[in-house]
Design an enzyme around this catalytic site. Structure first.
Site, short mmCIF file in Angstrom:
data_model
loop_
_atom_site.label_atom_id
_atom_site.label_comp_id
_atom_site.label_asym_id
_atom_site.label_seq_id
_atom_site.Cartn_x
_atom_site.Cartn_y
_atom_site.Cartn_z
N GLY A 1 0.84 -1.20 0.00
CA GLY A 1 0.00 0.00 0.00
C GLY A 1 0.87 1.24 0.00
O GLY A 1 0.71 2.12 0.85
N GLY A 2 1.80 1.30 -0.97
CA GLY A 2 2.76 2.39 -1.00
C GLY A 2 2.52 3.40 -2.10
O GLY A 2 3.41 4.19 -2.41
N GLY B 1 -1.12 8.41 -0.05
CA GLY B 1 -1.29 8.72 1.36
C GLY B 1 -0.06 8.45 2.21
O GLY B 1 1.07 8.80 1.86
N ILE B 2 -0.27 7.80 3.34
CA ILE B 2 0.80 7.51 4.28
C ILE B 2 1.86 6.62 3.64
O ILE B 2 3.06 6.80 3.85
CB ILE B 2 0.23 6.85 5.55
CG1 ILE B 2 -0.66 7.85 6.31
CG2 ILE B 2 1.34 6.33 6.46
CD1 ILE B 2 -1.54 7.22 7.38
N GLY B 3 1.43 5.64 2.85
CA GLY B 3 2.37 4.74 2.20
C GLY B 3 3.29 5.45 1.25
O GLY B 3 4.51 5.19 1.21
N SER C 1 -4.95 1.99 13.80
CA SER C 1 -5.80 3.18 13.88
C SER C 1 -6.21 3.39 15.32
O SER C 1 -6.44 2.43 16.06
CB SER C 1 -7.06 3.00 13.02
OG SER C 1 -7.98 4.05 13.24
N TYR D 1 -14.78 -1.34 11.02
CA TYR D 1 -13.38 -0.90 10.90
C TYR D 1 -12.65 -1.04 12.23
O TYR D 1 -11.53 -1.54 12.29
CB TYR D 1 -13.37 0.55 10.43
CG TYR D 1 -12.00 1.14 10.21
CD1 TYR D 1 -11.30 0.92 9.03
CD2 TYR D 1 -11.41 1.95 11.18
CE1 TYR D 1 -10.05 1.48 8.81
CE2 TYR D 1 -10.16 2.51 10.98
CZ TYR D 1 -9.49 2.28 9.79
OH TYR D 1 -8.23 2.84 9.59
#
Length: 246
Positions: free
Chosen positions: A12-13, A16-18, A134, A147
């Site tokens: 997941g790069g 966003g954060i990735g 999270s 979630y």
């Protein structure tokens, strides 16, 4: 540089954060491999960071397994695994369907666990695993039940994996972001709605603003680095004080 010649894999790069983490790892000398579902954003991120791009959906265990095998063949063993891919979704308890529940858990918990399991033979002893959790796993937010349950399961799973990997000196830690200004909450929204959402989310953070993807990524790099060599099994809140001061 903290990651010179280390092989870093970010699941997941591509956004966003990735993506923020990919940029920072690249700047610190890492040899990078990125996965993601969107081929356009994935290859753009890989080009920017001089990384290997392998398309894979975290919700498909076979795809993740194949991606990790391809990465290992191309780059050798893995020094750092950043399990960042995830999906969100809100539904109040009466509206939660089996399909909705499974969509959240298939990626956020099941996919993450089997990604780590398949990566274990490829991880070098003394390496590090960082997982994006999270604060929703602890905060009782209405509409967040599916979630939150998935992220709480991820938190419990990570601590057990950390314990089992002690003989190999592979550290396992989580980062748990609070409200973070990424593109996820901006999709298909007007400028007015985005501004309103940003104001609403900022109001619940004691520091009075949302975090940035770069701030969360910096925490991930710290936990992956030798600077955190005596930190294992933690859930690091990157939330502007939401849980402790809210």
């Amino acid at each position: 540089m903290r990651f010179t010649d280390q092989c870093v894999v970010i699941l997941g790069g591509n956004a966003g954060i990735g993506l923020a983490a990919a940029r920072q790892f690249a700047a610190e000398g890492a040899r990078l491999a990125l996965t993601g579902r969107n081929p356009q954003t994935l290859h753009a991120a890989a080009k920017e960071c001089s990384a290997l791009a392998v398309r894979a959906d975290m919700g498909d265990v076979a795809q993740t397994h194949a991606a990790l095998a391809e990465i290992a063949e191309a780059l050798g063993g893995i020094d750092v695994l950043f399990v960042n891919a995830g999906v969100g979704g809100f539904a109040m308890v009466p509206e939660v369907t089996e399909t909705f529940w499974d969509e959240i858990h298939t990626v956020n918990l099941r996919g993450a666990f089997f990604a780590i399991q398949h990566a274990l033979p490829l991880l070098r002893d003394g390496g590090a695993i960082v997982i994006t959790g999270s604060i929703g796993s602890l905060a009782a937010v209405p509409g967040n039940v599916a979630y939150a349950a998935a992220k709480a399961g991820l938190r419990a799973m990570a601590r057990i994996v950390a314990k089992e990997l002690l003989p190999r000196r592979i550290r396992v830690n989580l980062i748990s972001p609070g409200p973070t200004d990424t593109d996820i909450f901006k999709r298909d929204a007007s400028a007015h709605d985005i501004a309103a959402m940003r104001d609403m989310l900022s109001a619940v953070v004691p520091m009075g603003r949302m975090g940035t993807a770069e701030e969360v990524a910096s925490a991930a790099l710290f936990l992956a680095s030798k600077e955190a060599s005596f930190i294992n099994g933690v859930d690091l809140y990157v939330d502007g004080g939401c849980l402790e001061l809210g």
